[in-house]
Write a protein that holds these residues in place. Structure first.
Motif, PDB file in Angstrom:
ATOM      1  N   LYS A 243     -55.582 -31.708   1.710  1.00 19.67           N
ATOM      2  CA  LYS A 243     -54.960 -31.881   3.025  1.00 19.67           C
ATOM      3  C   LYS A 243     -54.537 -30.545   3.629  1.00 19.67           C
ATOM      4  CE  LYS A 243     -52.751 -33.707   6.525  1.00 19.67           C
ATOM      5  NZ  LYS A 243     -51.389 -34.214   6.335  1.00 19.67           N
ATOM      6  N   GLU A 244     -54.013 -29.629   2.834  1.00 20.50           N
ATOM      7  CA  GLU A 244     -53.534 -28.351   3.356  1.00 20.50           C
ATOM      8  C   GLU A 244     -54.665 -27.527   3.971  1.00 20.50           C
ATOM      9  OE1 GLU A 244     -50.512 -26.925   3.707  1.00 20.50           O
ATOM     10  OE2 GLU A 244     -49.667 -28.857   3.101  1.00 20.50           O
ATOM     11  N   ASN A 245     -55.853 -27.623   3.373  1.00 18.02           N
ATOM     12  CA  ASN A 245     -57.035 -26.907   3.872  1.00 18.02           C
ATOM     13  C   ASN A 245     -56.816 -25.397   3.919  1.00 18.02           C
ATOM     14  OD1 ASN A 245     -59.683 -26.751   4.780  1.00 18.02           O
ATOM     15  ND2 ASN A 245     -59.128 -26.971   6.930  1.00 18.02           N
ATOM     16  N   TYR A 246     -55.957 -24.869   3.078  1.00 18.70           N
ATOM     17  CA  TYR A 246     -55.823 -23.417   2.950  1.00 18.70           C
ATOM     18  C   TYR A 246     -57.024 -22.884   2.188  1.00 18.70           C
ATOM     19  CZ  TYR A 246     -53.801 -18.851   1.808  1.00 18.70           C
ATOM     20  OH  TYR A 246     -53.583 -17.486   1.678  1.00 18.70           O
ATOM     21  N   ALA A 247     -57.385 -23.585   1.119  1.00 18.23           N
ATOM     22  CA  ALA A 247     -58.612 -23.286   0.378  1.00 18.23           C
ATOM     23  C   ALA A 247     -59.683 -24.226   0.928  1.00 18.23           C
ATOM     24  CB  ALA A 247     -58.410 -23.495  -1.120  1.00 18.23           C
ATOM     25  N   SER A 248     -60.475 -23.742   1.865  1.00 21.76           N
ATOM     26  CA  SER A 248     -61.326 -24.610   2.686  1.00 21.76           C
ATOM     27  C   SER A 248     -62.378 -25.375   1.910  1.00 21.76           C
ATOM     28  CB  SER A 248     -62.008 -23.767   3.775  1.00 21.76           C
ATOM     29  OG  SER A 248     -61.063 -23.152   4.607  1.00 21.76           O
ATOM     30  N   ILE A 249     -62.827 -24.845   0.783  1.00 16.60           N
ATOM     31  CA  ILE A 249     -63.907 -25.469   0.039  1.00 16.60           C
ATOM     32  C   ILE A 249     -63.551 -26.888  -0.391  1.00 16.60           C
ATOM     33  CG2 ILE A 249     -63.174 -24.559  -2.214  1.00 16.60           C
ATOM     34  CD1 ILE A 249     -66.820 -24.921  -1.047  1.00 16.60           C
ATOM     35  N   TYR A 250     -62.256 -27.164  -0.652  1.00 14.54           N
ATOM     36  CA  TYR A 250     -61.847 -28.473  -1.165  1.00 14.54           C
ATOM     37  C   TYR A 250     -61.879 -29.536  -0.073  1.00 14.54           C
ATOM     38  CZ  TYR A 250     -60.766 -25.645  -5.130  1.00 14.54           C
ATOM     39  OH  TYR A 250     -60.897 -24.770  -6.176  1.00 14.54           O
ATOM     40  N   SER A 251     -61.419 -29.191   1.118  1.00 17.48           N
ATOM     41  CA  SER A 251     -61.505 -30.124   2.237  1.00 17.48           C
ATOM     42  C   SER A 251     -62.960 -30.362   2.628  1.00 17.48           C
ATOM     43  CB  SER A 251     -60.726 -29.594   3.440  1.00 17.48           C
ATOM     44  OG  SER A 251     -60.816 -30.494   4.529  1.00 17.48           O
ATOM     45  N   LEU A 252     -63.759 -29.308   2.673  1.00 18.15           N
ATOM     46  CA  LEU A 252     -65.174 -29.455   2.994  1.00 18.15           C
ATOM     47  C   LEU A 252     -65.872 -30.352   1.975  1.00 18.15           C
ATOM     48  CD1 LEU A 252     -66.286 -25.854   4.059  1.00 18.15           C
ATOM     49  CD2 LEU A 252     -66.210 -27.893   5.497  1.00 18.15           C
TER      50      LEU A 252
ATOM     51  N   TYR B 208     -52.063 -17.145  -4.357  1.00 14.38           N
ATOM     52  CA  TYR B 208     -53.075 -17.897  -3.605  1.00 14.38           C
ATOM     53  C   TYR B 208     -52.911 -19.392  -3.835  1.00 14.38           C
ATOM     54  CZ  TYR B 208     -57.701 -19.926  -2.680  1.00 14.38           C
ATOM     55  OH  TYR B 208     -58.738 -20.718  -2.243  1.00 14.38           O
ATOM     56  N   TRP B 209     -52.753 -19.816  -5.087  1.00 16.27           N
ATOM     57  CA  TRP B 209     -52.656 -21.237  -5.380  1.00 16.27           C
ATOM     58  C   TRP B 209     -51.348 -21.825  -4.864  1.00 16.27           C
ATOM     59  CZ3 TRP B 209     -56.908 -23.519  -5.899  1.00 16.27           C
ATOM     60  CH2 TRP B 209     -57.982 -22.968  -6.606  1.00 16.27           C
ATOM     61  N   MET B 210     -50.282 -21.050  -4.855  1.00 15.85           N
ATOM     62  CA  MET B 210     -49.028 -21.538  -4.266  1.00 15.85           C
ATOM     63  C   MET B 210     -49.242 -21.906  -2.800  1.00 15.85           C
ATOM     64  SD  MET B 210     -46.487 -21.645  -6.460  1.00 15.85           S
ATOM     65  CE  MET B 210     -45.011 -21.598  -5.416  1.00 15.85           C
ATOM     66  N   LYS B 211     -49.965 -21.074  -2.073  1.00 19.80           N
ATOM     67  CA  LYS B 211     -50.261 -21.359  -0.665  1.00 19.80           C
ATOM     68  C   LYS B 211     -51.276 -22.494  -0.536  1.00 19.80           C
ATOM     69  CE  LYS B 211     -49.433 -16.627   0.985  1.00 19.80           C
ATOM     70  NZ  LYS B 211     -50.073 -15.433   1.621  1.00 19.80           N
ATOM     71  N   ALA B 212     -52.261 -22.508  -1.415  1.00 17.67           N
ATOM     72  CA  ALA B 212     -53.315 -23.513  -1.330  1.00 17.67           C
ATOM     73  C   ALA B 212     -52.766 -24.931  -1.483  1.00 17.67           C
ATOM     74  CB  ALA B 212     -54.385 -23.246  -2.386  1.00 17.67           C
ATOM     75  N   PHE B 213     -51.743 -25.089  -2.312  1.00 16.48           N
ATOM     76  CA  PHE B 213     -51.128 -26.397  -2.507  1.00 16.48           C
ATOM     77  C   PHE B 213     -50.016 -26.680  -1.502  1.00 16.48           C
ATOM     78  CE2 PHE B 213     -52.972 -25.831  -6.804  1.00 16.48           C
ATOM     79  CZ  PHE B 213     -53.592 -27.062  -6.945  1.00 16.48           C
ATOM     80  N   GLY B 214     -49.784 -25.737  -0.594  1.00 16.26           N
ATOM     81  CA  GLY B 214     -48.755 -25.934   0.420  1.00 16.26           C
ATOM     82  C   GLY B 214     -47.347 -25.828  -0.116  1.00 16.26           C
ATOM     83  N   LEU B 215     -47.172 -25.155  -1.235  1.00 15.44           N
ATOM     84  CA  LEU B 215     -45.845 -25.011  -1.833  1.00 15.44           C
ATOM     85  C   LEU B 215     -45.056 -23.875  -1.193  1.00 15.44           C
ATOM     86  CD1 LEU B 215     -46.819 -25.621  -5.562  1.00 15.44           C
ATOM     87  CD2 LEU B 215     -45.876 -27.266  -3.921  1.00 15.44           C
ATOM     88  N   CYS B 216     -45.748 -22.993  -0.495  1.00 13.60           N
ATOM     89  CA  CYS B 216     -45.089 -21.949   0.277  1.00 13.60           C
ATOM     90  C   CYS B 216     -45.997 -21.575   1.444  1.00 13.60           C
ATOM     91  CB  CYS B 216     -44.770 -20.723  -0.588  1.00 13.60           C
ATOM     92  SG  CYS B 216     -46.223 -19.782  -1.113  1.00 13.60           S
TER      93      CYS B 216
END
Length: 273
Positions: free
Chosen positions: A96-105, A50-58
């Motif tokens: 910026k990636e907004n995969y984990a929406s809570i951080y952008s919000l 999950y965190w790999m995707k959240a940071f846009g690393l994959c």
């Protein structure tokens, strides 16, 4: 919007390198051998993925990004995350990636005009947004807020063993962004936790990371107003919690180092020949 997926685990300092090496070896986080290969429990396997995707690393196909190779590769620039600039970069990418929406919000919307907040106030804000698309779940949002707070909370406010372990092993520990204090809960008995992220100069934030965030967030734009850099979505003023003076200071550092970047009349000019 996407919530949950972290299995209540914050991102640990060594997890992204572990996840990178795992994917480089041709593995997938959904494979049965993932628990053995990573040496962690099943829930942690899911959390690392999950965190790999959240940071846009994959991406969703577990294909690694160029930036992942740049940081964690064989000749990576900072595969042990020893440079504070890399941590600031990851902080920007998470938002910026907004995969984990809570951080952008939280950074782009909720924090505008707010230095201090309570968990309840943040929860009500998220609820007001996600209820529009019928994706609201009280337990999921509560957990996401708890993980966000544990990701950013300063080490000097740890109250229990779990918080202490999180803070010293968490990827954002060195940023020391969020403080927590207990204040009297007026109108009710007891106290309430109040969280604070101050808008101020971040002396550990390299000017190069600020410049990267500008170029990444405003691709192909040659002129950007200071106001946009201060309050625009994913702007350095918003993402890095910089006040006007602090943002001016970072821009001055950038223009002093890079002759193809000019700041004049409250406008930043980039890519000058």
């Amino acid at each position: 919007m996407r919530f949950s997926g972290h299995e209540t685990f914050i991102c640990k300092q060594f997890w992204l390198k572990k996840g990178y090496d795992f994917l480089v070896a041709g593995n997938k986080f959904g494979n049965e051998n993932a628990v053995v290969e990573l040496g962690v429990g099943k829930n942690m396997v899911s959390a690392i993925g999950y965190w790999m995707k959240a940071f846009g690393l994959c991406n969703d196909k577990w294909e690694l990004s160029r930036l992942a190779h740049y940081i964690f590769g064989t000749e990576g620039k900072d595969f042990y995350l020893e440079d504070i600039g890399t941590i600031w970069l990851l902080h920007y990418l998470l938002i910026k990636e907004n995969y984990a929406s809570i951080y952008s919000l939280f950074f782009n919307k909720f924090r505008r005009g707010r230095v201090e907040f309570t968990s309840e106030r943040l929860h009500k804000f998220v609820e007001s947004i996600v209820k529009e698309d019928n994706s609201y779940n009280v337990n999921t949002i509560t957990t996401d807020i708890m993980v966000l707070q544990r990701m950013y909370q300063k080490t000097d406010n740890a109250e229990n063993r779990i918080e202490l372990e999180d803070m010293y092993s968490g990827i954002f520990n060195d940023l020391q962004l969020m403080s927590k204090l207990q204040v009297e809960n007026y109108g009710e008995k007891g106290f309430v936790d109040l969280f604070r992220i101050s808008n101020e100069d971040k002396y550990s934030l390299p000017a190069e990371i600020v410049l990267f965030s500008i170029l990444d967030n405003y691709p192909n734009m040659e002129t950007i107003s200071f106001k946009e850099l201060e309050v625009g979505d994913n702007s350095p003023g918003i993402v890095f919690a910089l006040n006007k003076d602090a943002l001016y200071s970072k821009i001055e550092q950038i223009t002093a180092k890079y002759k193809n970047v000019l700041f004049s009349s409250n406008v930043l000019f980039v890519g000058l020949s």
